[in-house]
Design a protein around this motif. Structure first.
Motif, PDB file in Angstrom:
ATOM      1  N   GLU A  19       0.801  -1.217   0.000  1.00  0.00           N
ATOM      2  CA  GLU A  19       0.000   0.000   0.000  1.00  0.00           C
ATOM      3  C   GLU A  19       0.840   1.276   0.000  1.00  0.00           C
ATOM      4  O   GLU A  19       0.352   2.329  -0.413  1.00  0.00           O
ATOM      5  N   ASN A  20       2.113   1.175   0.451  1.00  0.00           N
ATOM      6  CA  ASN A  20       2.914   2.397   0.587  1.00  0.00           C
ATOM      7  C   ASN A  20       4.329   2.311   0.003  1.00  0.00           C
ATOM      8  O   ASN A  20       5.043   3.318   0.025  1.00  0.00           O
ATOM      9  N   TYR A  32      -6.823  -3.257  -5.711  1.00  0.00           N
ATOM     10  CA  TYR A  32      -6.935  -4.542  -6.416  1.00  0.00           C
ATOM     11  C   TYR A  32      -6.819  -4.348  -7.931  1.00  0.00           C
ATOM     12  O   TYR A  32      -6.530  -5.295  -8.659  1.00  0.00           O
ATOM     13  N   ILE A  33      -7.042  -3.125  -8.383  1.00  0.00           N
ATOM     14  CA  ILE A  33      -6.970  -2.834  -9.819  1.00  0.00           C
ATOM     15  C   ILE A  33      -5.609  -2.227 -10.189  1.00  0.00           C
ATOM     16  O   ILE A  33      -4.953  -2.670 -11.123  1.00  0.00           O
ATOM     17  N   THR A  34      -5.213  -1.189  -9.427  1.00  0.00           N
ATOM     18  CA  THR A  34      -4.016  -0.431  -9.811  1.00  0.00           C
ATOM     19  C   THR A  34      -2.722  -1.216  -9.633  1.00  0.00           C
ATOM     20  O   THR A  34      -1.823  -1.131 -10.480  1.00  0.00           O
ATOM     21  N   ILE A  35      -2.593  -1.986  -8.542  1.00  0.00           N
ATOM     22  CA  ILE A  35      -1.327  -2.687  -8.289  1.00  0.00           C
ATOM     23  C   ILE A  35      -1.078  -3.794  -9.320  1.00  0.00           C
ATOM     24  O   ILE A  35       0.020  -3.865  -9.892  1.00  0.00           O
ATOM     25  N   LEU A  60      -1.549   4.082  -5.082  1.00  0.00           N
ATOM     26  CA  LEU A  60      -2.323   4.727  -6.141  1.00  0.00           C
ATOM     27  C   LEU A  60      -1.469   5.758  -6.879  1.00  0.00           C
ATOM     28  O   LEU A  60      -1.409   5.769  -8.115  1.00  0.00           O
ATOM     29  N   ILE A  61      -0.772   6.611  -6.124  1.00  0.00           N
ATOM     30  CA  ILE A  61       0.084   7.639  -6.737  1.00  0.00           C
ATOM     31  C   ILE A  61       1.226   6.987  -7.506  1.00  0.00           C
ATOM     32  O   ILE A  61       1.557   7.383  -8.635  1.00  0.00           O
ATOM     33  N   SER A  83       1.727   7.251 -11.537  1.00  0.00           N
ATOM     34  CA  SER A  83       2.997   7.821 -12.008  1.00  0.00           C
ATOM     35  C   SER A  83       3.724   6.821 -12.905  1.00  0.00           C
ATOM     36  O   SER A  83       4.281   7.192 -13.947  1.00  0.00           O
ATOM     37  N   GLY A  84       3.717   5.543 -12.498  1.00  0.00           N
ATOM     38  CA  GLY A  84       4.354   4.502 -13.300  1.00  0.00           C
ATOM     39  C   GLY A  84       3.681   4.344 -14.649  1.00  0.00           C
ATOM     40  O   GLY A  84       4.353   4.118 -15.667  1.00  0.00           O
ATOM     41  N   LEU A  85       2.365   4.442 -14.674  1.00  0.00           N
ATOM     42  CA  LEU A  85       1.617   4.336 -15.916  1.00  0.00           C
ATOM     43  C   LEU A  85       2.004   5.458 -16.882  1.00  0.00           C
ATOM     44  O   LEU A  85       2.310   5.215 -18.058  1.00  0.00           O
TER      45      LEU A  85
END
Length: 522
Positions: A344-345, A428-431, A489-490, A494-496
């Motif tokens: 998460e972090n 569950y979606i972003t990671i 999330l951030i 950012s990676g995307l």
């Protein structure tokens, strides 16, 4: 046996002595002061011989003491019971050494001189080298235990048993190494997929007691008995092999023996060499294909085992590691909190994991050794239209290969999230999406730097330092990101954004410069 040891020792000392004289004669200050008569000076050679023996002995002892100190500090970190924790870490390290610390098939100038040039009996040489190596290792371990006993009250019998266990692991490891080479034609340690996976699993197991995972003493006793049985079997196997001379000649060619530091490159070359059984392709898979699509399909089908083997193995290792983490998450709250906090972090750890898992390096080696090193001699192959069309096909192929372990990890992360913290739906979606994007990023990255900085010569040797520099910089950035602590999330968004921009810019660079940079180095 004593005569062979004596002869090989003389060869080794003579080579080292003459090499030392040759090197000091190359120094700017001494080159004009030292004449070639120094090669005939018995007194100077005796001094160099003594110095070499002394320094080699000191290096062996100090390196073994350093090895024991590393075990000592790890043991102090994982448990307060120093006798148990030291023994546990020592056993795990011995099992790691079972794979990475094998010497019988190592490339060396001494083996080349002894077996290839001076025609020594290869089997007798192997026996002497093997037995002498075991004896030296056993003595060095006893020295290490004696020294470490100044800090830990290790029983003498336990120290003796652990030293014997190391020898048993060495025997098993040498047997596995030889059996693998005879079957596959290259050394097991050249397979970075297996090697990294094995090291990750074993190093993770080192810290199990730290997370209060109870390791019964009975496990050690069973492991010792199993290793003893395996060692007896492999000992007979090692001594029964008759074609050591052929094996040594294949491994210890003059080029490899004189360039021991580059031995891993030659082993990688053997690893990406295709087998005869893969040269036959099912014609059904070629139906409807033409041009570059046909060319790429033929390449992929002939190299399917090489290209997919690494990805499948890492996928399996990832599945096993995630399975262990899920179990630890369920049974141990400390592990659950640690994994929850990381996911998460601190997603930076996933970057370096995906860096090691990505198979772009071995894929580009296979491309060069089995295709490009020959095709690049033709002018038409370097035409922009041909080169770029094939690049597109290869990029899609590399992405699909690297998605195998990436999908395993992405799905595994979903289960880890569920069992560790029950995170919000967005995680569950972003990671998992972030993991897929990392896989695509590294797929593009390796292929792009291959086309822009093609580093190999015809022998698969690295000839462009800038390629190594870019690879090292990639690792450095991936390592730095492990300290970045922001919300998943951030980090994911950012990676995307970065991945999309990088892919676009990289493809533009390839389309513009690759026709000029993609060539064989001298």
């Amino acid at each position: 046996m004593f005569n062979i040891l004596k002869t090989t020792f003389k060869i080794d000392v003579a080579y080292a002595t003459n090499a030392f004289i040759y090197n000091i004669k190359k120094l700017p200050i001494l080159r004009d002061l030292i004449s070639d008569n120094l090669y005939n000076s018995s007194s100077f050679k005796a001094f160099v011989r003594f110095l070499g023996i002394f320094l080699t002995s000191a290096r062996l002892i100090l390196s073994r003491l350093l090895y024991f100190f590393v075990i000592y500090f790890l043991a102090a970190f994982i448990s307060n019971d120093m006798v148990f924790s030291f023994s546990y870490v020592y056993v795990v390290f011995a099992v790691i050494g079972l794979i990475i610390n094998n010497n019988l098939l190592n490339v060396s100038s001494k083996k080349y001189f002894s077996i290839v040039l001076f025609q020594m009996d290869a089997k007798e040489y192997m026996r002497c080298d093997f037995i002498f190596g075991l004896l030296v290792s056993f003595i060095l371990n006893l020295v290490g235990f004696f020294f470490i006993s100044l800090f830990i009250n290790i029983p003498v019998l336990l120290a003796l048993v652990l030293a014997i266990f190391s020898c048993l692991c060495r025997i098993v490891g040498e047997g596995i190494s030889i059996a693998f080479y005879k079957k596959k034609g290259y050394l097991l340690t050249s397979n970075s997929t297996f090697l990294y996976g094995y090291l990750i699993v074993m190093l993770v197991s080192v810290f199990l007691p730290r997370f209060l995972v109870n390791i019964p003493v009975l496990i050690f006793e069973i492991l010792f008995v199993v290793m003893a049985i395996l060692a007896l079997g492999f000992l007979g196997y090692i001594f029964s092999i008759k074609d050591y001379k052929l094996i040594y000649k294949k491994i210890n060619t003059m080029r490899q023996a004189m360039n021991e530091k580059n031995a891993s490159a030659y082993n990688r070359q053997a690893m990406v060499d295709i087998k005869d059984k893969d040269k036959t392709i099912d014609n059904k898979k070629l139906i409807g294909k033409s041009g570059y699509d046909l060319f790429n399909t033929i390449f992929f089908e002939r190299h399917k085992e090489i290209l997919l083997r690494s990805a499948k193995n890492f996928g399996l290792v990832s599945f096993l590691v995630i399975g262990v983490l899920i179990i630890l998450t369920i049974v141990n709250k400390d592990v659950s909190l640690m994994i929850s906090n990381m996911l998460e972090n601190n997603l930076g750890y996933l970057v370096i994991i995906m860096y090691f898992i990505n198979r772009g390096s071995i894929v580009t080696q296979a491309m060069f050794y089995n295709c490009d090193h020959a095709m690049l001699t033709y002018n038409f192959y370097r035409e922009p239209r041909v080169l770029l069309k094939l690049f597109e096909k290869r990029l899609w192929m590399v992405v699909k290969i690297n998605l195998i372990p990436a999908l395993v990890i992405a799905i595994g992360i979903i289960f880890l999230l569920y069992f560790s913290s029950g995170a919000g739906l967005i995680n569950y979606i972003t990671i998992p999406l972030f993991i897929i994007l990392l896989s695509v990023f590294f797929s593009v990255h390796y292929l792009v730097i291959y086309y822009l900085l093609q580093p190999f010569n015809k022998d698969l040797e690295m000839k462009k330092p800038v390629y190594s520099l870019v690879s090292g910089l990639t690792y450095f950035i991936a390592y730095i990101l492990t300290d970045v602590k922001v919300s998943s999330l951030i980090f994911s968004i950012s990676g995307l954004i970065f991945t999309i921009l990088y892919i676009v810019i990289s493809l533009i660079l390839v389309y513009k410069f690759a026709p000029k940079t993609f060539k064989i180095n001298n």
